[in-house]
Design a protein around this motif. Structure first.
Motif, PDB file in Angstrom:
ATOM      1  N   LYS A 129       2.502  -7.283  -8.993  1.00 23.48           N
ATOM      2  CA  LYS A 129       1.780  -6.405  -8.070  1.00 23.48           C
ATOM      3  C   LYS A 129       0.609  -5.753  -8.804  1.00 23.48           C
ATOM      4  O   LYS A 129       0.614  -5.611 -10.021  1.00 23.48           O
ATOM      5  N   LYS A 130      -0.369  -5.318  -8.007  1.00 25.94           N
ATOM      6  CA  LYS A 130      -1.483  -4.533  -8.563  1.00 25.94           C
ATOM      7  C   LYS A 130      -1.220  -3.057  -8.244  1.00 25.94           C
ATOM      8  O   LYS A 130      -0.464  -2.758  -7.317  1.00 25.94           O
ATOM      9  N   PHE A 131      -1.874  -2.170  -8.995  1.00 24.91           N
ATOM     10  CA  PHE A 131      -1.686  -0.748  -8.683  1.00 24.91           C
ATOM     11  C   PHE A 131      -3.018  -0.016  -8.767  1.00 24.91           C
ATOM     12  O   PHE A 131      -3.951  -0.475  -9.421  1.00 24.91           O
ATOM     13  N   GLU A 132      -3.062   1.122  -8.072  1.00 22.65           N
ATOM     14  CA  GLU A 132      -4.270   1.968  -8.123  1.00 22.65           C
ATOM     15  C   GLU A 132      -3.811   3.409  -8.365  1.00 22.65           C
ATOM     16  O   GLU A 132      -2.966   3.923  -7.621  1.00 22.65           O
ATOM     17  N   ILE A 133      -4.339   4.021  -9.418  1.00 19.60           N
ATOM     18  CA  ILE A 133      -3.951   5.409  -9.715  1.00 19.60           C
ATOM     19  C   ILE A 133      -4.676   6.342  -8.735  1.00 19.60           C
ATOM     20  O   ILE A 133      -5.894   6.278  -8.591  1.00 19.60           O
ATOM     21  N   LEU A 134      -3.916   7.211  -8.073  1.00 17.67           N
ATOM     22  CA  LEU A 134      -4.504   8.144  -7.102  1.00 17.67           C
ATOM     23  C   LEU A 134      -4.721   9.523  -7.715  1.00 17.67           C
ATOM     24  O   LEU A 134      -5.667  10.221  -7.380  1.00 17.67           O
ATOM     25  N   LYS A 168      -0.208  -2.505  -4.589  1.00 23.48           N
ATOM     26  CA  LYS A 168      -0.873  -3.486  -3.719  1.00 23.48           C
ATOM     27  C   LYS A 168      -0.403  -4.891  -4.064  1.00 23.48           C
ATOM     28  O   LYS A 168       0.162  -5.095  -5.152  1.00 23.48           O
ATOM     29  N   GLU A 193       1.885   0.061 -15.639  1.00 21.59           N
ATOM     30  CA  GLU A 193       1.197  -1.232 -15.757  1.00 21.59           C
ATOM     31  C   GLU A 193       2.202  -2.358 -16.024  1.00 21.59           C
ATOM     32  O   GLU A 193       2.184  -3.396 -15.354  1.00 21.59           O
ATOM     33  N   PHE A 235       0.575   6.820  -7.651  1.00 24.34           N
ATOM     34  CA  PHE A 235      -0.140   5.536  -7.608  1.00 24.34           C
ATOM     35  C   PHE A 235       0.263   4.721  -6.392  1.00 24.34           C
ATOM     36  O   PHE A 235       1.328   4.902  -5.816  1.00 24.34           O
ATOM     37  N   LYS A 236      -0.670   3.828  -6.036  1.00 21.26           N
ATOM     38  CA  LYS A 236      -0.485   2.960  -4.863  1.00 21.26           C
ATOM     39  C   LYS A 236      -0.181   1.550  -5.363  1.00 21.26           C
ATOM     40  O   LYS A 236      -0.761   1.123  -6.363  1.00 21.26           O
ATOM     41  N   ASN A 243       0.797  -1.236   0.000  1.00 24.00           N
ATOM     42  CA  ASN A 243       0.000   0.000   0.000  1.00 24.00           C
ATOM     43  C   ASN A 243       0.827   1.282   0.000  1.00 24.00           C
ATOM     44  O   ASN A 243       0.313   2.356   0.333  1.00 24.00           O
TER      45      ASN A 243
END
Ligand code: SAM
Length: 263
Positions: free
Chosen positions: A234-239, A261, A226, A258-259, A203
């Motif tokens: 890993k997965k990622f989330e754009i903030l 995870k 990506e 980005f985060k 995170n």
């Protein structure tokens, strides 16, 4: 002539100008007018190359004033000693540095890759006094030495550790992981994305700088994120994603937060 940058203090500053070919004959009088109108400007440097190579330095020619171009610049309550001939520094990025510093939470451990004269670690610790520790890695020995001096002048040595070296080598030796990594190297930072992802806590957050064309600002940077997240499983989330500064006509410096995870 376009606008010019002034780096320094009320006592001693350097103006950095871009002189178009058609004004070359008048450059000396332009420089003298700048010094007359801005009494703190003691030297005028003309840009004579683009920023180049790994150190992101450009060549300057002194067109008027003092050959000693070391100055002390102030922004957001901290002081920065530097010589623009020897190190990268942009006074136009102060707002962006504050934007990053404002996001840092108490007790975070932060890594600033490509830390230059230490300005981002200093901005972070000045803003978030409860940060646990901020590290900076810089390959240019002159920038590293100014960073050490700047941390000392601002009395922030208890919260900032600086390392002179190549991010590729230094990061391999870190035992700890980071809550947040800042990657302020728009040209080429993609080759360090996998290292950053692997140095991050679960995170954790990365601030990734890159370039984008005006008609498609973020696609290339998103693709790089990506690909590298996938490579590290890993997965990622754009903030957030945004324009930072114009670089050339229709080209922008951009930043994506980005985060990371678990994959
Ligand atoms: N963070 C600073 C700032 O905002 O003023 C400097 C940013 S400048 C665009 C990028 C910096 O990265 C330069 O000072 C350069 O010397 C440094 N650099 C480039 N490649 C590097 C590497 N492999 N390891 C460490 N530093 C590097």
């Amino acid at each position: 002539m376009k606008s010019f940058d002034v780096i320094g203090s009320k006592e001693k500053a350097v103006a950095i100008v871009e002189i178009p070919e058609e004004l070359k004959q008048k450059e000396k009088s332009i420089a003298e007018s700048i010094m007359q109108l801005n009494k703190n400007v003691k030297s005028v440097l003309k840009k004579v190359s683009e920023r180049k190579d790994e150190l992101r330095l450009r060549k300057y020619e002194l067109i008027a004033g003092d050959t000693n171009t070391e100055v002390v610049h102030r922004e957001y309550g901290y002081l920065l000693k530097l010589d623009p001939k020897k190190v990268y520094f942009s006074p136009r990025e102060g707002t962006e540095r504050q934007r990053i510093a404002e996001q840092v939470k108490p007790n975070e451990t932060v890594l600033v890759m490509f830390s230059g004269i230490g300005v981002i670690p200093i901005a972070i610790v000045k803003k978030q006094t409860d940060v646990y520790k901020t590290y900076g890695i810089e390959i240019n020995p002159s920038a590293y030495h100014y960073a050490v001096e700047n941390v000392r002048i601002n009395k922030l040595g208890h919260k900032i550790s600086l390392i002179c070296g190549d991010v590729h080598d230094v990061c391999k030796k870190f035992k700890e992981k980071f809550d947040r990594i800042v990657m302020p190297l728009p040209f080429g930072a993609e080759s360090f994305l996998d290292i950053a992802i692997n140095c991050l806590k679960e995170n954790g957050i990365i601030h990734f700088y890159n370039w984008g064309k005006e008609d498609d600002l973020f696609s290339n940077a998103l693709k790089l994120i990506e690909e590298n997240a996938k490579k590290s499983n890993k997965k990622f989330e754009i903030l957030d994603k945004r324009k930072v500064l114009p670089y050339s006509p229709r080209k922008w410096k951009i930043c994506i937060d980005f985060k990371i995870k678990q994959g």
